[in-house]
Design a protein around this motif. Structure first.
Motif, PDB file in Angstrom:
ATOM      1  N   ILE A   1       6.560   6.210 -10.094  1.00 55.88           N
ATOM      2  CA  ILE A   1       7.664   5.585 -11.540  1.00 55.88           C
ATOM      3  C   ILE A   1       6.869   4.593 -12.218  1.00 55.88           C
ATOM      4  O   ILE A   1       6.648   4.421 -13.338  1.00 55.88           O
ATOM      5  N   ARG A   2       5.775   3.775 -11.327  1.00 58.10           N
ATOM      6  CA  ARG A   2       4.969   2.682 -11.932  1.00 58.10           C
ATOM      7  C   ARG A   2       3.971   3.392 -12.942  1.00 58.10           C
ATOM      8  O   ARG A   2       3.927   2.634 -14.112  1.00 58.10           O
ATOM      9  N   ASP A   3       3.522   4.551 -12.710  1.00 60.39           N
ATOM     10  CA  ASP A   3       2.770   5.073 -13.508  1.00 60.39           C
ATOM     11  C   ASP A   3       3.145   5.526 -14.923  1.00 60.39           C
ATOM     12  O   ASP A   3       2.733   5.649 -15.945  1.00 60.39           O
ATOM     13  N   VAL A   4       4.448   6.232 -14.988  1.00 57.95           N
ATOM     14  CA  VAL A   4       5.111   6.776 -15.806  1.00 57.95           C
ATOM     15  C   VAL A   4       5.634   5.560 -16.671  1.00 57.95           C
ATOM     16  O   VAL A   4       5.390   5.695 -17.878  1.00 57.95           O
TER      17      VAL A   4
ATOM     18  N   VAL B   1       0.790  -1.186   0.045  1.00 57.90           N
ATOM     19  CA  VAL B   1      -0.126  -0.121   0.069  1.00 57.90           C
ATOM     20  C   VAL B   1       0.956   1.390   0.122  1.00 57.90           C
ATOM     21  O   VAL B   1       0.474   2.310  -0.477  1.00 57.90           O
ATOM     22  N   SER B   2       2.138   1.166   0.501  1.00 59.37           N
ATOM     23  CA  SER B   2       2.854   2.464   0.570  1.00 59.37           C
ATOM     24  C   SER B   2       3.421   2.742  -0.877  1.00 59.37           C
ATOM     25  O   SER B   2       3.568   4.031  -1.140  1.00 59.37           O
ATOM     26  N   ASP B   3       3.141   1.871  -1.840  1.00 50.81           N
ATOM     27  CA  ASP B   3       3.788   2.104  -3.291  1.00 50.81           C
ATOM     28  C   ASP B   3       2.572   2.759  -4.066  1.00 50.81           C
ATOM     29  O   ASP B   3       2.836   3.557  -4.954  1.00 50.81           O
ATOM     30  N   ILE B   4       1.198   2.755  -3.378  1.00 50.17           N
ATOM     31  CA  ILE B   4       0.181   3.418  -4.200  1.00 50.17           C
ATOM     32  C   ILE B   4      -0.546   4.619  -3.456  1.00 50.17           C
ATOM     33  O   ILE B   4      -1.475   5.185  -3.815  1.00 50.17           O
ATOM     34  N   MET B   5      -0.295   4.782  -2.204  1.00 43.81           N
ATOM     35  CA  MET B   5      -1.110   5.401  -1.239  1.00 43.81           C
ATOM     36  C   MET B   5      -0.836   7.113  -1.608  1.00 43.81           C
ATOM     37  O   MET B   5       0.128   7.342  -2.240  1.00 43.81           O
ATOM     38  N   VAL B   6      -1.966   7.655  -0.945  1.00 45.69           N
ATOM     39  CA  VAL B   6      -1.903   9.049  -1.138  1.00 45.69           C
ATOM     40  C   VAL B   6      -0.805   9.689   0.051  1.00 45.69           C
ATOM     41  O   VAL B   6      -1.438   9.511   1.224  1.00 45.69           O
ATOM     42  N   HIS B   7       0.243  10.173  -0.317  1.00 45.87           N
ATOM     43  CA  HIS B   7       1.012  10.511   0.800  1.00 45.87           C
ATOM     44  C   HIS B   7       0.192  11.660   1.749  1.00 45.87           C
ATOM     45  O   HIS B   7      -0.574  12.470   1.196  1.00 45.87           O
ATOM     46  N   ARG B   8       0.721  12.001   2.959  1.00 49.79           N
ATOM     47  CA  ARG B   8       0.007  12.895   3.947  1.00 49.79           C
ATOM     48  C   ARG B   8      -0.045  13.996   3.677  1.00 49.79           C
ATOM     49  O   ARG B   8      -0.926  14.904   4.035  1.00 49.79           O
TER      50      ARG B   8
ATOM     51  N   ASP C   1      12.650  -0.073  -7.673  1.00 48.57           N
ATOM     52  CA  ASP C   1      13.180  -0.791  -6.472  1.00 48.57           C
ATOM     53  C   ASP C   1      13.682   0.235  -5.429  1.00 48.57           C
ATOM     54  O   ASP C   1      13.305  -0.251  -4.014  1.00 48.57           O
ATOM     55  N   GLU C   2      14.310   1.282  -5.894  1.00 47.85           N
ATOM     56  CA  GLU C   2      14.773   2.224  -4.495  1.00 47.85           C
ATOM     57  C   GLU C   2      13.813   3.280  -4.450  1.00 47.85           C
ATOM     58  O   GLU C   2      14.106   3.929  -3.371  1.00 47.85           O
ATOM     59  N   ALA C   3      12.996   3.630  -5.191  1.00 49.76           N
ATOM     60  CA  ALA C   3      12.014   4.657  -4.962  1.00 49.76           C
ATOM     61  C   ALA C   3      10.768   4.471  -5.364  1.00 49.76           C
ATOM     62  O   ALA C   3      10.686   3.812  -6.334  1.00 49.76           O
ATOM     63  N   THR C   4       9.707   5.087  -5.080  1.00 47.47           N
ATOM     64  CA  THR C   4       8.199   5.081  -5.442  1.00 47.47           C
ATOM     65  C   THR C   4       7.994   6.039  -6.708  1.00 47.47           C
ATOM     66  O   THR C   4       7.397   5.619  -7.534  1.00 47.47           O
ATOM     67  N   THR C   5       8.344   7.265  -6.307  1.00 47.94           N
ATOM     68  CA  THR C   5       8.105   8.377  -7.244  1.00 47.94           C
ATOM     69  C   THR C   5       9.257   8.935  -8.126  1.00 47.94           C
ATOM     70  O   THR C   5      10.471   8.460  -7.810  1.00 47.94           O
TER      71      THR C   5
ATOM     72  N   VAL D   1      -3.989   0.730   8.547  1.00 43.60           N
ATOM     73  CA  VAL D   1      -3.410  -0.521   8.092  1.00 43.60           C
ATOM     74  C   VAL D   1      -1.726  -0.219   7.901  1.00 43.60           C
ATOM     75  O   VAL D   1      -1.482   0.916   7.632  1.00 43.60           O
ATOM     76  N   PRO D   2      -1.218  -1.115   7.987  1.00 41.51           N
ATOM     77  CA  PRO D   2       0.322  -1.091   7.936  1.00 41.51           C
ATOM     78  C   PRO D   2       0.816  -0.823   6.487  1.00 41.51           C
ATOM     79  O   PRO D   2       0.027  -1.312   5.644  1.00 41.51           O
ATOM     80  N   ASP D   3       1.660  -0.170   6.503  1.00 39.73           N
ATOM     81  CA  ASP D   3       2.105   0.313   5.070  1.00 39.73           C
ATOM     82  C   ASP D   3       2.952  -0.580   4.345  1.00 39.73           C
ATOM     83  O   ASP D   3       3.174  -0.945   3.118  1.00 39.73           O
ATOM     84  N   SER D   4       2.960  -1.970   4.933  1.00 39.38           N
ATOM     85  CA  SER D   4       3.583  -3.156   4.399  1.00 39.38           C
ATOM     86  C   SER D   4       2.820  -4.095   3.847  1.00 39.38           C
ATOM     87  O   SER D   4       3.077  -5.082   3.277  1.00 39.38           O
TER      88      SER D   4
END
Length: 436
Positions: A358-361, A205-212, A372-376, A284-287
């Motif tokens: 990055i996944r969306d791009v 969920v940490s990969d797709i969540m809306v950041h605070r 692998d090392e960053a989400t955005t 929910v946990p971010d993992s």
């Protein structure tokens, strides 16, 4: 003498036909579509069921085929050698070698295997009963062969087991999807959707969540009128409410619940108790993997959850729609504002907001930027640069040029991503800053 020669030549021909049969059967059974065989078995096809049973013990099947195939070839070669030795003397050995090599390679190898590859499913169904009988008859010999092979490999420290799978089922599916897309059998949209389903167990969920920092939240201690105005102006149906600090989420306000309460109060805001209209927040946990979170959403009949880290600190929020979008792509309705977070440029580059994943791009541009090392995108640039870049700074890494267009305080808010040419990609293995 002529009769004996004819019988021998007929035997050689028969043995070559047997060799071709086993050679083609091996290719057909190993190349047959397991998915199609399974579907045919479900429809009641007995031959498909036999094929599936044979493939369950692939090592025994291959052992029986190779044993039969080599026995036929050796016997045919021995008969041909005896005939040519009788006709040409010692030179017959050389003639037999040349003739049998041509016959075996052409008619017992290339021809049947080529046909089997083109008609794998059809031929596998045709030879299944014969191969089942062959495997059953040669079972004791193939079992001994298997034991000998395993013991020999064990001497070299190699362990062979039927339970070992080179590829997991998910990897096989992913490879099949990529192959069919490359061959034109699956369009990009379908490939992305099928790949998105397979990715649910790998993403968290940490990969797709809306950041605070991007959460649309309301201070519950504000006057009721301001809370109602903020909730109605929001483009979201559910809005988190906080108290004291933005990270202290105390409830989730649903627009439908608010409108119902307003109607019952006949528009009198003084009668509203905002906290009584809220539902308790679900943390929910971010993992948590997206697959588990999707199942949890369905089980709880919920659509909204607050994401926390291992210390209980609020990291952001995730919704059921966010997970579904990982499969089907962006879902936009009449209340959504057209996104300008990523804009394709005429030169093939992309101007993108730093918070875009990055996944969306990759899905949008069909690129392969590692995540692998960053989400955005901004996180990747900071990770590779090992610093927070300044506006106008450029970096080359992973086959792309990243130029920082805007920066606010310590946040990269806009970048331009440009694919490098094939020549420059080879020299861009590590991130290196360029002059702006």
């Amino acid at each position: 003498m002529t009769l004996g020669l004819g019988i021998t030549l007929g035997a050689i021909l028969g043995l070559l036909i047997i060799s071709a049969f086993f050679s083609g059967s091996e290719t057909a059974l190993t190349a047959a579509s397991r998915a199609r065989m399974h579907a045919l078995e479900e429809d009641g096809n007995r031959r498909a069921r036999i094929v599936n049973r044979l493939l369950l013990s692939r090592e025994r099947l291959i052992g029986a085929i190779l044993l039969s195939y080599n026995l036929a070839n050796i016997a045919a070669s021995a008969l041909a050698t005896s005939v040519l030795l009788h006709l040409f003397g010692d030179a017959g050995v050389a003639y037999a070698t040349v003739v049998m090599t041509v016959l075996v390679v052409l008619f017992a190898e290339v021809l049947p295997k080529t046909y089997a590859i083109v008609n794998a499913d059809r031929m596998a169904l045709a030879v299944a009963p014969s191969m089942r009988l062959t495997v059953a008859l040669l079972a004791p010999i193939t079992a001994a062969m298997q034991l000998l092979v395993r013991q020999t490999l064990r001497l070299f420290g190699i362990s062979v087991s039927d339970d070992i799978e080179v590829l997991s089922a998910h990897e096989e599916l992913r490879g099949a999807i990529a192959l069919h897309h490359k061959e034109g059998g699956v369009v990009k949209l379908d490939r992305d959707m099928l790949g998105g389903v397979l990715d649910l167990r790998e993403l968290t969920v940490s990969d797709i969540m809306v950041h605070r920092t991007a959460m649309d939240a309301i201070d519950v201690d504000l006057p009721t009128e301001q809370v109602v105005d903020a909730a109605l102006k929001s483009s979201h149906t559910r809005v988190p409410l906080w108290r004291g600090e933005r990270e202290e989420i105390v409830g989730i306000l649903h627009a439908k619940t608010l409108l119902r309460a307003l109607r019952e109060a006949r528009g009198d805001l003084g009668k509203l108790d905002i906290m009584s209209l809220c539902t308790p927040p679900w943390f929910v946990p971010d993992s948590t993997t997206l697959k588990d979170q999707l199942n949890a959403f369905l089980k709880r009949k919920a659509h909204f959850a607050i994401v926390v880290d291992e210390y209980g600190e609020v990291m952001g929020l995730v919704t059921l729609e966010d997970i579904i979008e990982e499969i089907v792509g962006d879902i936009t309705d009449e209340t959504d504002i057209a996104s300008s977070a990523a804009r394709v440029q005429p030169d093939g580059s992309l101007i993108v907001d730093g918070l875009v994943p990055i996944r969306d791009v990759n899905r949008m541009m069909d690129w392969n930027i590692p995540d692998d090392e960053a989400t955005t995108i901004a996180g990747l640039v900071i990770h590779e640069a090992q610093a927070i870049p300044y506006q106008g700074q450029r970096f080359n890494f992973h086959g792309f040029r990243f130029e920082v267009l805007r920066r606010q305080k310590n946040r990269i808010t806009s970048l331009q991503v440009t694919p490098l040419t094939a020549t420059r990609r080879r020299s861009a293995c590590k991130a290196k800053p360029l002059e702006p």
